[in-house]
Enzyme design. Structure first.
Site, PDB file in Angstrom:
ATOM      1  N   ASN A   1      29.196 -33.378  26.853  1.00  0.00           N
ATOM      2  CA  ASN A   1      28.892 -32.439  27.937  1.00  0.00           C
ATOM      3  C   ASN A   1      30.131 -31.700  28.414  1.00  0.00           C
ATOM      4  OD1 ASN A   1      27.369 -31.366  30.365  1.00  0.00           O
ATOM      5  ND2 ASN A   1      28.904 -32.663  31.397  1.00  0.00           N
TER       6      ASN A   1
ATOM      7  N   ARG B   1      23.340 -28.925  35.615  1.00  0.00           N
ATOM      8  CA  ARG B   1      23.541 -28.707  34.168  1.00  0.00           C
ATOM      9  C   ARG B   1      24.645 -27.690  33.865  1.00  0.00           C
ATOM     10  NH1 ARG B   1      17.490 -29.312  32.918  1.00  0.00           N
ATOM     11  NH2 ARG B   1      17.283 -31.588  32.693  1.00  0.00           N
TER      12      ARG B   1
ATOM     13  N   ASP C   1      33.130 -28.102  31.970  1.00  0.00           N
ATOM     14  CA  ASP C   1      31.752 -28.147  31.489  1.00  0.00           C
ATOM     15  C   ASP C   1      31.554 -27.231  30.293  1.00  0.00           C
ATOM     16  OD1 ASP C   1      28.474 -27.420  32.298  1.00  0.00           O
ATOM     17  OD2 ASP C   1      29.235 -29.462  32.291  1.00  0.00           O
TER      18      ASP C   1
ATOM     19  N   ARG D   1      24.915 -43.191  21.943  1.00  0.00           N
ATOM     20  CA  ARG D   1      24.652 -43.244  23.389  1.00  0.00           C
ATOM     21  C   ARG D   1      25.182 -41.917  23.898  1.00  0.00           C
ATOM     22  NH1 ARG D   1      28.017 -42.813  28.250  1.00  0.00           N
ATOM     23  NH2 ARG D   1      26.877 -43.838  29.966  1.00  0.00           N
TER      24      ARG D   1
ATOM     25  N   ASP E   1      26.354 -39.563  26.517  1.00  0.00           N
ATOM     26  CA  ASP E   1      26.901 -39.607  27.872  1.00  0.00           C
ATOM     27  C   ASP E   1      26.443 -38.388  28.682  1.00  0.00           C
ATOM     28  OD1 ASP E   1      29.043 -40.672  29.763  1.00  0.00           O
ATOM     29  OD2 ASP E   1      29.719 -38.610  29.515  1.00  0.00           O
TER      30      ASP E   1
ATOM     31  N   HIS F   1      23.253 -33.823  32.484  1.00  0.00           N
ATOM     32  CA  HIS F   1      24.026 -32.607  32.753  1.00  0.00           C
ATOM     33  C   HIS F   1      23.948 -31.587  31.634  1.00  0.00           C
ATOM     34  CE1 HIS F   1      25.451 -34.653  36.287  1.00  0.00           C
ATOM     35  NE2 HIS F   1      25.493 -35.739  35.517  1.00  0.00           N
TER      36      HIS F   1
ATOM     37  N   GLU G   1      21.967 -41.192  28.392  1.00  0.00           N
ATOM     38  CA  GLU G   1      22.275 -41.680  29.734  1.00  0.00           C
ATOM     39  C   GLU G   1      21.759 -40.671  30.738  1.00  0.00           C
ATOM     40  OE1 GLU G   1      25.686 -40.827  31.585  1.00  0.00           O
ATOM     41  OE2 GLU G   1      25.583 -42.380  33.114  1.00  0.00           O
TER      42      GLU G   1
ATOM     43  N   ASN H   1      25.647 -51.982  33.583  1.00  0.00           N
ATOM     44  CA  ASN H   1      26.350 -51.210  32.564  1.00  0.00           C
ATOM     45  C   ASN H   1      27.779 -50.991  33.013  1.00  0.00           C
ATOM     46  OD1 ASN H   1      26.256 -49.070  34.398  1.00  0.00           O
ATOM     47  ND2 ASN H   1      25.754 -47.557  32.818  1.00  0.00           N
TER      48      ASN H   1
ATOM     49  N   ARG I   1      19.967 -54.045  26.083  1.00  0.00           N
ATOM     50  CA  ARG I   1      21.408 -53.941  25.817  1.00  0.00           C
ATOM     51  C   ARG I   1      22.128 -54.958  26.687  1.00  0.00           C
ATOM     52  NH1 ARG I   1      23.965 -48.371  27.386  1.00  0.00           N
ATOM     53  NH2 ARG I   1      23.640 -49.236  29.472  1.00  0.00           N
TER      54      ARG I   1
END
Ligand code: AAO
Length: 513
Positions: free
Chosen positions: A116, A174, A183, A211, A213, A217, A249, A314, A353
């Site tokens: 991201n 976002r 970003d 996974r 991240d 976003h 996530e 986590n 997990r």
């Protein structure tokens, strides 16, 4: 290939991104947070394969910033500088060797991918990066990718600060910076191509999935544009045409504009409600009781089980980051933590997990840990310490290795044994004593009340003598811990003291004498 086979192939293929692509009968993954690649490889070969772990989530393998204020925080890894495979955990050769060795013993690798953003806007310029690659955060210049200021979202973000200021404004979440992280403009084909190139490099090395991240976003459409460019998994270890496993996530505890469901079309999604609620129930806060776990899962308004990636804690919420409410149970609360992890692994909901952490010296002021930034056990030069093993199979050098705790390891095996078996034979005392089974293959009883548990229950299991896998396990023709006798009618008596070290008894057909 006839029509039915073709449909099955297509169905399997298009759903593949929800499957962790583990070997059959392996149902959990472990997050070896901040472990070095050489240690992960050894753990696959010497422990994880033998104890039925399906795979390992590793920390972000790409080059990240190196910070000294504070000094080498764990979260350096979430500030990319390039997509070179060098990081605090090791170099590209060590990375590739790890993936090969783990796959060769049937343990998958899932890479934590940070796509991201790049590093923080105040990251400065120079070569303070894991591979000493030059970058200039202020100029949004990352020549090793390359990314320039054209490739960031500055023009699209409408907030004054350039950061996310309101989580109920989808466009901010976002298109603006998450805590001032630069970003990326993921709607640009150039950026999509660079990210796809990075992910395909990981696929070429043999990883089984990602996974993803900070998925909240990123626009789902941009993520799909990237993932549609991904190769199939490496045929050295996966059947031809297998798609990478994707788990995203997304912190969605309700109350915000962005929902987990918006990401179901791409892959699985982290279910943070699970972590927050289970902690509250096992701590018996807010009037919650274990008896209420009877309809755990979708009954508690969680996402569908086949879209959920679940965990007790986590790397964020075990230290107050992310959705880090006070209810989260961690290794610091070890007795209740084992109750929560055992329950999670015995219950059919979601893909599980297991967290594997490092210790740090917490320093609370007004309920906040001021040392929540502390990085992995390190030498004075900043390099990460090796994971050492003690004669009793626990870990040294500050590594917690929850996944090696007998109670947790044995429940990972329990989940493998009962995989696919229905949840049933539920019993509770209306308070915090519960028990339930998994078809004819496994049964667990938990006493979280402040008084003894003494009941005879229908287990659904065949008659016989079973080793309790919480207090020990079956070794040959003997139990190293307690035993449970199941009568011909499937009933067994469970006496569990409320002062027991682990107030649980769990049995399954592979632990039957
Ligand atoms: C560091 C410094 C920053 C600095 C930045 C750049 O801490 O001060 O500005 O560098 O220089 C990690 C660390 C960050 C670190 C970052 C970069 O946690 O502290 O920043 O690396 O080094 C949001 C995201 C979620 C994210 C989470 C931490 O949505 O994706 O923040 N997690 C991932 C990783 C994480 C990593 C990053 C992302 C960045 O797992 O390790 O950050 O790559 C609400 C929202 C959530 C939001 C949280 C926290 O949550 O819903 O989406 O997570 O706020 O901002 C209740 C609410 C719950 C709420 C929560 C917290 O639980 O119910 O909705 O409270 O308010």
């Amino acid at each position: 290939m006839n029509v039915v086979a073709l449909l099955a192939f297509l169905y399997g293929g298009c759903l593949a991104q929800y499957s962790p692509q583990t070997l059959p009968g392996r149902t959990s993954i472990v997050h070896l947070f901040e472990w070095r690649w050489v240690d992960v490889a050894a753990e696959c070969e010497h422990y994880l394969a033998a104890h039925g772990f399906g795979g390992v989530q590793i920390s972000p393998p790409n080059e990240h910033i190196v910070l000294n204020n504070p000094w080498r925080p764990w979260w350096e890894r979430y500030q990319p500088i390039s997509y070179k495979l060098c990081s605090r955990s090791g170099n590209e050769e060590e990375f590739r060797d790890m993936v090969t060795r783990c796959n060769n013993v049937g343990v998958r690798i899932y890479a934590d991918v940070v796509i991201n953003h790049m590093c923080g806007a105040s990251g400065g310029s120079g070569t303070h990066s894991a591979c000493r690659t030059y970058f200039n955060a202020g100029a949004e210049d990352f020549p090793a990718v390359p990314y320039s200021s054209w490739d960031f979202n500055d023009g699209r973000c409408k907030t004054k600060s350039g950061n996310i200021e309101n989580y109920n404004d989808i466009n901010q979440v976002r298109d603006c910076r998450l805590v001032s992280l630069l970003d990326l403009a993921l709607e640009k084909e150039y950026v999509q191509g660079k990210i796809a190139g990075y992910l395909n490099k990981l696929i070429d090395a043999g990883v089984a999935g990602f996974r993803v991240d900070a998925s909240k976003h990123m626009w789902p459409g941009d993520m799909e544009a990237i993932f549609s460019q991904l190769k199939s998994l490496d045929t050295r270890w996966f059947s031809n045409g297998t798609k990478p496993f994707i788990y995203q996530e997304v912190i969605d505890l309700g109350g915000e504009a962005i929902k987990s469901a918006q990401y179901f079309g791409i892959g699985r999604v982290t279910e943070f409600k699970y972590s927050a609620k289970l902690g509250t129930v096992v701590r018996k806060w807010s009037g919650e009781k274990m008896a209420y776990l009877r309809n755990w899962g979708e009954g508690w308004a969680f996402m569908p089980s086949d879209r959920a990636l679940v965990f007790v804690d986590n790397h964020d919420n075990q230290r107050g980051h992310g959705a880090g409410g006070a209810s989260i149970l961690t290794f610091w609360d070890s007795r209740l933590y084992k109750v929560a992890v055992a329950f999670m692994l015995a219950h059919p909901y979601g893909l599980t997990r297991v967290m594997s952490s490092f210790r740090w010296n917490r320093y609370f002021v007004n309920g906040k840990d001021l040392n929540d930034w502390m990085g992995p056990p390190s030498y004075s030069n900043g390099s990460t310490k090796a994971v050492t093993l003690n004669p009793d199979t626990t870990c040294g050098n500050g590594w917690v290795c929850e996944h090696r705790w007998r109670q947790i390891r044995n429940m990972v095996i329990f989940r493998n044994v009962v995989d696919g078996q229905p949840f049933g034979n539920w019993w509770d005392n209306g308070s915090n004593q519960i028990a339930f089974g998994r078809g004819t293959t496994g049964f667990i009883a938990i006493n979280n009340d402040d008084w003894n548990m003494d009941v005879t229950l229908q287990t659904g299991l065949p008659a016989g003598t079973y080793c309790d896998v919480i207090s020990g396990q079956r070794e040959g023709d003997r139990c190293t811990g307690l035993r449970v006798i199941v009568a011909a009618d499937g009933r067994a008596s469970f006496q569990i003291s409320n002062t027991a070290e682990d107030p649980m008894l769990a049995i399954h057909v592979d632990a039957k004498l």
